[in-house]
Motif scaffolding. Structure first.
Motif, short mmCIF file in Angstrom:
data_model
loop_
_atom_site.label_atom_id
_atom_site.label_comp_id
_atom_site.label_asym_id
_atom_site.label_seq_id
_atom_site.Cartn_x
_atom_site.Cartn_y
_atom_site.Cartn_z
N GLU A 107 -18.16 25.50 -25.02
CA GLU A 107 -17.77 24.35 -25.85
C GLU A 107 -16.38 24.54 -26.47
O GLU A 107 -15.61 23.59 -26.57
N SER A 108 -16.07 25.76 -26.88
CA SER A 108 -14.81 26.01 -27.57
C SER A 108 -13.62 26.08 -26.62
O SER A 108 -12.47 26.08 -27.06
N ASP A 139 -18.06 17.23 -27.03
CA ASP A 139 -18.34 17.09 -28.45
C ASP A 139 -17.41 16.05 -29.06
O ASP A 139 -16.30 16.36 -29.48
N GLY A 141 -17.81 14.54 -31.83
CA GLY A 141 -17.71 14.71 -33.27
C GLY A 141 -16.63 15.68 -33.68
O GLY A 141 -16.15 15.66 -34.82
N ASP A 142 -16.23 16.54 -32.74
CA ASP A 142 -15.23 17.55 -33.05
C ASP A 142 -13.97 17.34 -32.21
O ASP A 142 -13.18 18.26 -31.99
N SER A 143 -13.80 16.12 -31.71
CA SER A 143 -12.66 15.82 -30.85
C SER A 143 -11.74 14.82 -31.53
O SER A 143 -12.10 14.18 -32.51
N SER A 144 -10.56 14.66 -30.97
CA SER A 144 -9.60 13.70 -31.53
C SER A 144 -9.40 12.55 -30.56
O SER A 144 -9.71 12.65 -29.37
#
Length: 236
Positions: A107-108, A139, A141-144
């Protein structure tokens, strides 16, 4: 039943070409639902429809093992072929093995540059050139917005259909004017097609709701039935 019959009878064929019969080569698509409602199964069926049309498909699995992703294909193919008595299942399996490539990412570590680097190695050596890219586990929720727009640029550059899955949450009631739930409600303009999987209370099925399509394939509001046991799309 022959392989071509699977293409002709597949309810998802409505996403493959415009109403005038022209194939859609470029698209940013989204399949969104709460956890456990069949997002991966829909991505796999979209991938299989593309493979049956003799295209190559890259399946990017984020945060999951290759074996688990492969098992999704095996299970979906088993359910499809058992239901229709396909004349030559071995031919279908050979097509899948030849025209599907699974890539896994932590994921990272998943970004467009890292995906493009690995993909270009295959394309430049004429080993594999996908027409369809499915990305499962991204993800949002953690993306731009910029990161997602970057994938749209990749779609244009490589003439791709790109399909994402996204997890929505029961306790988050934010939704865009087009009907796209959070966390993608502020990003819906970046997608050409958005499919929302919903529990259907009137009958024991799930439903596949096409809340947006700008490719000319299908009218907004089209609903398909989804078998809650196999996650196969059932009808047009």
């Amino acid at each position: 039943m022959q392989k071509q019959d699977l293409v002709d009878k597949n309810p998802l064929k409505i996403l493959a070409q415009t109403k005038e019969g022209k194939p859609v080569s470029k698209r940013m698509g989204l399949v969104t639902a709460r956890a456990g409602l069949g997002k991966t199964a829909i991505l796999v069926q979209i991938a299989l429809d593309s493979i049956l049309r003799d295209n190559q498909v890259l399946h990017v699995s984020i945060g999951q093992r290759l074996e688990k992703t492969k098992a999704w294909y095996d299970d979906i193919i088993k359910d499809i072929t058992e239901g229709v008595k396909l004349a030559n299942t071995a031919e279908l399996m050979a097509d899948v093995l030849k025209n599907r490539l699974i890539m896994t990412f932590k994921e990272s570590e998943f970004t467009r540059p890292k995906l493009e680097e690995r993909l270009n190695d295959l394309v430049y050596q004429n080993i594999f050139r996908p027409s369809c890219l499915v990305i499962d586990g991204y993800d949002f929720g953690d993306s731009s917005r910029e990161a997602l727009a970057d994938f749209r640029e990749l779609m244009e550059a490589m003439d791709l259909q790109i399909w994402f899955s996204a997890v929505s949450h029961r306790d988050d009631d934010r939704v865009s004017e087009a009907g796209v739930p959070a966390p993608c409600h502020t990003l819906d303009d970046l997608f050409d097609t958005v499919v929302v999987i919903k529990p259907e209370t009137a009958k024991p099925n799930l439903s596949l709701n096409i809340v947006k399509d700008e490719t000319g394939c299908v009218e907004k509001g089209k609903v398909l039935d989804l078998d809650p046991a196999t996650y196969l799309v059932k009808s047009t």
